[in-house]
Design an enzyme around this catalytic site. Structure first.
Site, short mmCIF file in Angstrom:
data_model
loop_
_atom_site.label_atom_id
_atom_site.label_comp_id
_atom_site.label_asym_id
_atom_site.label_seq_id
_atom_site.Cartn_x
_atom_site.Cartn_y
_atom_site.Cartn_z
N ARG A 1 0.83 -1.19 0.00
CA ARG A 1 0.00 0.00 0.00
C ARG A 1 0.87 1.25 0.00
O ARG A 1 1.71 1.42 0.88
CB ARG A 1 -0.92 0.01 1.23
CG ARG A 1 -1.93 1.15 1.22
CD ARG A 1 -2.78 1.14 2.47
NE ARG A 1 -3.45 -0.13 2.66
CZ ARG A 1 -4.17 -0.42 3.74
NH1 ARG A 1 -4.28 0.44 4.73
NH2 ARG A 1 -4.77 -1.58 3.82
N ASP B 1 -1.87 -9.67 13.34
CA ASP B 1 -1.29 -9.65 12.00
C ASP B 1 -0.98 -11.08 11.57
O ASP B 1 -0.10 -11.73 12.14
CB ASP B 1 -0.02 -8.79 11.99
CG ASP B 1 0.55 -8.61 10.60
OD1 ASP B 1 0.98 -9.62 9.99
OD2 ASP B 1 0.56 -7.47 10.10
#
Length: 215
Positions: A110, A206
């Site tokens: 990203r 995560d």
């Protein structure tokens, strides 16, 4: 977990073994090795659901007693495409069930300023257009990376696409199904929400870090 109504394209996998193993996977105390093993086991079970409608054809075989007509898979085998890096934690379990499947990888990150997914790696079988392609990533959080990966695979010629994840957020489901309404989505749970850091809540942390022991 949310009780939001899901689009028709989304399948929630409620099998008791999947749900039991997902609960163990979520726990903070679960070790890296145990997390990796559970993710692999869940993804194998998910693969049964993802492949339940594969086409069959009849072929003649010889049993130890006589010849017979028996069903085998028809046409090209699957292609499983992992969204790097965490997608490999699901890939391996699915390959346990379908070892002849072809494998592709797509890497996305990203952009920190635009927040737009940027592709940095793509490797696919040449005949991806002729195969059922299952795209895998443990988490469907914002949905932007998954949507970008599906768009890129369509550009590469893939026509039969499915997406599989362990956990999804309502926001990610909305983004992905709006961008690709015809693509079936399979997940084991849709959790409550995303937080300000785009983590799924209650989630499991995560997935990449827990799979590979990094932070």
């Amino acid at each position: 977990m949310t009780e939001m109504p899901l689009p028709d394209s989304v399948t929630l996998i409620r099998h008791p073994l999947v749900q039991h193993k997902l609960t163990l996977l979520r726990q903070k105390a679960t070790s890296t090795g145990e997390f990796r093993r559970l993710a692999r086991e869940i993804s194998l079970l998910m693969a049964y659901e993802l492949t339940r409608d594969l086409p069959l054809q009849m072929t003649e075989i010889e049993t130890p007693l006589e010849s017979m007509q028996a069903p085998i898979l028809s046409g090209k085998k699957l292609c499983i495409v992992s969204i790097l890096r965490a997608g490999d934690g699901i890939l391996e379990g699915m390959l346990d069930l379908v070892p002849s499947a072809r494998v592709g990888h797509i890497g996305l990150y990203r952009d920190p300023e635009t927040l737009v997914p940027v592709e940095y790696y793509l490797k696919l079988p040449e005949d991806v257009a002729e195969r059922l392609v299952i795209v895998v990533d443990p988490m469907l959080a914002t949905g932007h990376s998954a949507a970008a990966a599906l768009s890129r695979l369509k550009q590469a010629g893939a026509e039969q696409l499915r997406f599989a994840c362990l956990l999804a957020a309502p926001e990610g489901v909305s983004v992905l199904t709006r961008a690709h309404p015809e693509v079936p989505v399979f997940t084991c749970a849709v959790d409550r929400e995303l937080d300000d850091h785009a983590y799924i809540r209650p989630g499991l942390g995560d997935a990449g870090d827990r799979l590979y022991g990094t932070k």
